[in-house]
Motif scaffolding. Structure first.
Motif: not given
Length: 315
Positions: A95-104
């Motif tokens: 439901g969010s546009r938070f992308d875990k693959t872009k988390l560092f």
């Protein structure tokens, strides 16, 4: 003190719901978040990006990174950063546009171990350090294989005192003083070496062998005491061309507490510049030095951003 379980959950929700984290590269870093804890709000989203550590790293983003520049969020101490990273990876962000693959995440090396959650390729900060750095030089291939980055020097502040910054201090608009005179980094390194025996962090029984392991490429391989380390470093610094003096200095900056030296930098007494303002502006001048480094720079911070941009270019 690290975040409680409830505070960690709230903090993670604040990041996920931040407009600046939507479909963007997000980098978690250290920094005091006490002032913004509580109910998530647009104000708290903005403050998490403007606190000193986030502000510094954001200013370090290279000039050659033109589009979709990363967003930074402070998370507390080193353990908080790591806990926030793994909690965000576990969270249901549907439901969010938070992308875990872009988390560092980026954390300080320090001397105590910081353990990682099961399933990460390495088990702790020290193992990650030895994976990312060999003989003080960054391993670029290893860097692109990790989503947690540990500094190669003991703290972020150590990057404010590397030899190449002498020219920045010399050219700075306001004379930069250290104690009773203009800053001379070479003299500070000698002072650091002399003070090594008073460093309570390195005196810890488990910390001293860890420090020796970090710098064994620069000093004698068998060191029984801090005094032995001081003698070996000084002897090598005065007489050798390999390792270079710069390598020895960076090795020292990877094991010795440095914050007090940084905090001792000041404007002239009659300048009228508030210490907080002077530190903030000098920090940004240092960040500008890193931001202007080329993509193939040997400096750790530009290497980190180069690895991130390579990921962004292929996604």
């Amino acid at each position: 003190m690290s975040l409680s379980a409830d505070a960690l959950q709230q903090h993670c929700h604040t990041i996920v719901n931040s407009p600046h984290a939507q479909n963007r590269m997000v980098i978690l870093c250290e920094g005091n978040i006490q002032a913004v804890q509580g109910r998530a709000s647009p104000s708290s989203y903005r403050q998490l990006q403007k606190l000193p550590d986030a502000n510094f790293y954001k200013a370090c983003v290279p000039v050659w990174w033109q589009q979709k520049r990363p967003e930074f969020f402070v998370c507390g101490d080193r353990l908080d950063v790591v806990n926030t990273y793994f909690e965000l990876q576990r969270m249901d962000c549907t439901g969010s546009r938070f992308d875990k693959t872009k988390l560092f995440a980026i954390i300080d090396l320090d001397l105590p171990l910081c353990k990682f959650a099961e399933g990460y390729p390495v088990q702790d900060s020290e193992t990650l350090f030895h994976t990312l750095y060999q003989q003080g030089k960054i391993n670029r291939q290893a860097l692109v294989e990790h989503t947690i980055f540990v500094t190669g020097l003991i703290y972020k502040e150590a990057y404010f005192l590397i030899p190449d910054l002498q020219a920045v201090f010399d050219a700075y608009a306001t004379p930069v003083h250290y104690r009773n005179g203009l800053v001379n980094l070479q003299a500070i390194y000698r002072e650091m070496l002399d003070n090594l025996s008073e460093d309570k962090n390195i005196q810890e029984p488990t910390h001293f062998p860890r420090a020796c392991e970090r710098i064994k490429h620069c000093v004698d391989s068998v060191l029984g005491s801090i005094s032995d380390l001081q003698d070996s470093w000084s002897r090598t610094f005065d007489s050798a061309t390999e390792p270079t003096p710069q390598e020895l200095i960076l090795a020292l900056l990877s094991i010795h507490q440095v914050k007090s030296y940084w905090q001792a930098l000041s404007p002239p007494h009659n300048s009228g510049i508030p210490p907080e303002r002077f530190e903030e502006q000098l920090t940004l001048a240092i960040a500008n030095f890193y931001a202007k480094q080329a993509r193939d720079s040997h400096h750790h911070i530009p290497c980190f951003f180069d690895s991130l941009l390579k990921r962004a270019e292929f996604t």
